[in-house]
Design a protein around this motif. Structure first.
Motif, PDB file in Angstrom:
ATOM      1  N   LEU A  71       0.931  -1.125  -0.151  1.00  0.00           N
ATOM      2  CA  LEU A  71       0.049  -0.197  -0.100  1.00  0.00           C
ATOM      3  C   LEU A  71       1.021   1.193   0.135  1.00  0.00           C
ATOM      4  O   LEU A  71       1.517   1.468   1.075  1.00  0.00           O
ATOM      5  CB  LEU A  71      -0.998  -0.043   1.326  1.00  0.00           C
ATOM      6  CG  LEU A  71      -1.594  -1.388   1.260  1.00  0.00           C
ATOM      7  CD1 LEU A  71      -2.401  -1.283   2.654  1.00  0.00           C
ATOM      8  CD2 LEU A  71      -2.652  -1.427   0.306  1.00  0.00           C
ATOM      9  N   ASP A  72       0.997   1.868  -1.114  1.00  0.00           N
ATOM     10  CA  ASP A  72       1.987   2.911  -1.261  1.00  0.00           C
ATOM     11  C   ASP A  72       1.510   4.292  -0.792  1.00  0.00           C
ATOM     12  O   ASP A  72       0.309   4.920  -1.133  1.00  0.00           O
ATOM     13  CB  ASP A  72       2.199   3.163  -2.849  1.00  0.00           C
ATOM     14  CG  ASP A  72       3.464   3.796  -3.106  1.00  0.00           C
ATOM     15  OD1 ASP A  72       3.905   4.510  -2.274  1.00  0.00           O
ATOM     16  OD2 ASP A  72       3.955   4.127  -4.250  1.00  0.00           O
ATOM     17  N   VAL A 105       0.805  -7.886   3.613  1.00  0.00           N
ATOM     18  CA  VAL A 105       0.390  -6.307   3.356  1.00  0.00           C
ATOM     19  C   VAL A 105       1.585  -5.626   4.043  1.00  0.00           C
ATOM     20  O   VAL A 105       1.555  -5.528   5.363  1.00  0.00           O
ATOM     21  CB  VAL A 105      -1.014  -6.083   3.655  1.00  0.00           C
ATOM     22  CG1 VAL A 105      -1.280  -4.787   3.565  1.00  0.00           C
ATOM     23  CG2 VAL A 105      -1.923  -6.803   2.894  1.00  0.00           C
ATOM     24  N   LEU A 106       2.271  -4.655   3.139  1.00  0.00           N
ATOM     25  CA  LEU A 106       3.108  -3.854   3.693  1.00  0.00           C
ATOM     26  C   LEU A 106       2.844  -2.476   3.275  1.00  0.00           C
ATOM     27  O   LEU A 106       1.923  -2.171   2.327  1.00  0.00           O
ATOM     28  CB  LEU A 106       4.649  -4.097   2.785  1.00  0.00           C
ATOM     29  CG  LEU A 106       5.169  -5.358   3.093  1.00  0.00           C
ATOM     30  CD1 LEU A 106       6.529  -5.577   2.275  1.00  0.00           C
ATOM     31  CD2 LEU A 106       5.402  -5.737   4.564  1.00  0.00           C
ATOM     32  N   GLY A 128      -2.401  -2.730  11.597  1.00  0.00           N
ATOM     33  CA  GLY A 128      -2.929  -3.792  10.476  1.00  0.00           C
ATOM     34  C   GLY A 128      -1.899  -4.345   9.533  1.00  0.00           C
ATOM     35  O   GLY A 128      -2.261  -5.443   8.876  1.00  0.00           O
ATOM     36  N   ALA A 129      -0.913  -3.384   9.188  1.00  0.00           N
ATOM     37  CA  ALA A 129       0.138  -4.137   8.241  1.00  0.00           C
ATOM     38  C   ALA A 129       0.958  -4.998   8.875  1.00  0.00           C
ATOM     39  O   ALA A 129       1.242  -5.235   9.985  1.00  0.00           O
ATOM     40  CB  ALA A 129       0.953  -2.833   7.873  1.00  0.00           C
ATOM     41  N   PRO A 164       2.250 -10.095  15.447  1.00  0.00           N
ATOM     42  CA  PRO A 164       3.940 -10.693  15.089  1.00  0.00           C
ATOM     43  C   PRO A 164       4.772  -9.397  15.063  1.00  0.00           C
ATOM     44  O   PRO A 164       4.238  -8.222  14.685  1.00  0.00           O
ATOM     45  CB  PRO A 164       3.864 -11.526  14.044  1.00  0.00           C
ATOM     46  CG  PRO A 164       2.796 -11.174  13.254  1.00  0.00           C
ATOM     47  CD  PRO A 164       1.640 -10.418  14.303  1.00  0.00           C
ATOM     48  N   PRO A 165       6.126  -9.238  15.088  1.00  0.00           N
ATOM     49  CA  PRO A 165       6.864  -8.333  14.734  1.00  0.00           C
ATOM     50  C   PRO A 165       6.843  -7.654  13.399  1.00  0.00           C
ATOM     51  O   PRO A 165       6.421  -8.588  12.505  1.00  0.00           O
ATOM     52  CB  PRO A 165       8.429  -8.616  15.234  1.00  0.00           C
ATOM     53  CG  PRO A 165       8.285  -9.934  15.958  1.00  0.00           C
ATOM     54  CD  PRO A 165       6.733 -10.590  15.675  1.00  0.00           C
ATOM     55  N   LYS A 166       6.943  -6.306  13.214  1.00  0.00           N
ATOM     56  CA  LYS A 166       6.927  -5.898  11.828  1.00  0.00           C
ATOM     57  C   LYS A 166       7.915  -6.134  10.851  1.00  0.00           C
ATOM     58  O   LYS A 166       8.887  -6.177  11.404  1.00  0.00           O
ATOM     59  CB  LYS A 166       6.521  -4.464  11.949  1.00  0.00           C
ATOM     60  CG  LYS A 166       5.130  -3.956  12.670  1.00  0.00           C
ATOM     61  CD  LYS A 166       3.911  -4.643  12.112  1.00  0.00           C
ATOM     62  CE  LYS A 166       2.916  -4.160  12.864  1.00  0.00           C
ATOM     63  NZ  LYS A 166       1.624  -4.657  12.543  1.00  0.00           N
ATOM     64  N   VAL A 167       7.793  -6.352   9.705  1.00  0.00           N
ATOM     65  CA  VAL A 167       8.867  -6.563   8.670  1.00  0.00           C
ATOM     66  C   VAL A 167       9.135  -5.190   8.295  1.00  0.00           C
ATOM     67  O   VAL A 167       8.369  -4.430   8.133  1.00  0.00           O
ATOM     68  CB  VAL A 167       8.336  -7.508   7.618  1.00  0.00           C
ATOM     69  CG1 VAL A 167       9.167  -7.551   6.326  1.00  0.00           C
ATOM     70  CG2 VAL A 167       7.887  -8.971   8.102  1.00  0.00           C
TER      71      VAL A 167
END
Length: 175
Positions: A71-72, A105-106, A128-129, A164-167
């Motif tokens: 999602l830009d 989803v990033l 949410g991402a 979970p931890p974010k990427v």
């Protein structure tokens, strides 16, 4: 402690740290880079970019079947505030959909080195991402700062252990 493999952040138990040290003969630090320590890494065979302010594209993006949806909120968004609001609404509305569990989803934020409000981009997509795409990374300090910020935000979410931890997916060059 969070372990980072350039793009992947994963909580690692002490036995995994020992395994990393033995496999790679390196000292594990909070920003170490070990893919073997990550048990739930995702494939990114197809990455679909969606402008964060386009309702039509947002409504159809999970049906595309891509491994990763980005999602830009950077270049393709005309009004950043509207884009952040729409991304936040989209992430909230789709968090329980079956397609959402199969697709990473990033959120692509504005560059840290720019004057844009990249902190607001992170806040809009944090809950949410799965993570964030970081464009135009210029220094290691930018990634360290982002890691510290995300670790702090994740620490505040202690009451919800299911997140979970974010990427972090840094992009050094773009064409």
């Amino acid at each position: 402690m969070f372990i980072r493999f350039g793009i992947i952040r994963q909580k690692v138990a002490s036995y995994q740290k020992y395994r990393c040290q033995q496999l790679f003969k390196l000292n594990c630090r909070p920003l170490s880079t070990f893919a073997s320590a990550c048990d739930n890494a995702r494939l990114r065979r197809s990455v679909h970019f969606v402008p964060g302010d386009n309702d039509k594209f947002l409504s159809k993006c999970l049906d595309v079947g891509a491994d990763t949806i980005v999602l830009d909120l950077e270049d393709s968004v005309k009004d950043k505030i509207v884009g952040r609001d729409k991304v936040n609404a989209f992430l909230s509305a789709t968090k329980n959909e079956p397609e959402r569990r199969q697709t990473e989803v990033l959120v692509r934020i504005n560059p840290v080195s720019s004057d844009e409000s990249w902190q607001e981009d992170i806040e809009s997509g944090f809950e949410g991402a799965d993570g964030f795409m970081i464009p135009k990374v210029e220094t290691k300090q930018e990634l360290i700062m982002l890691d510290e910020l995300l670790s702090e935000m994740e620490g505040k979410m202690v009451f919800n252990k299911n997140i979970p931890p974010k990427v972090l997916l840094p992009i050094a060059t773009e064409t």
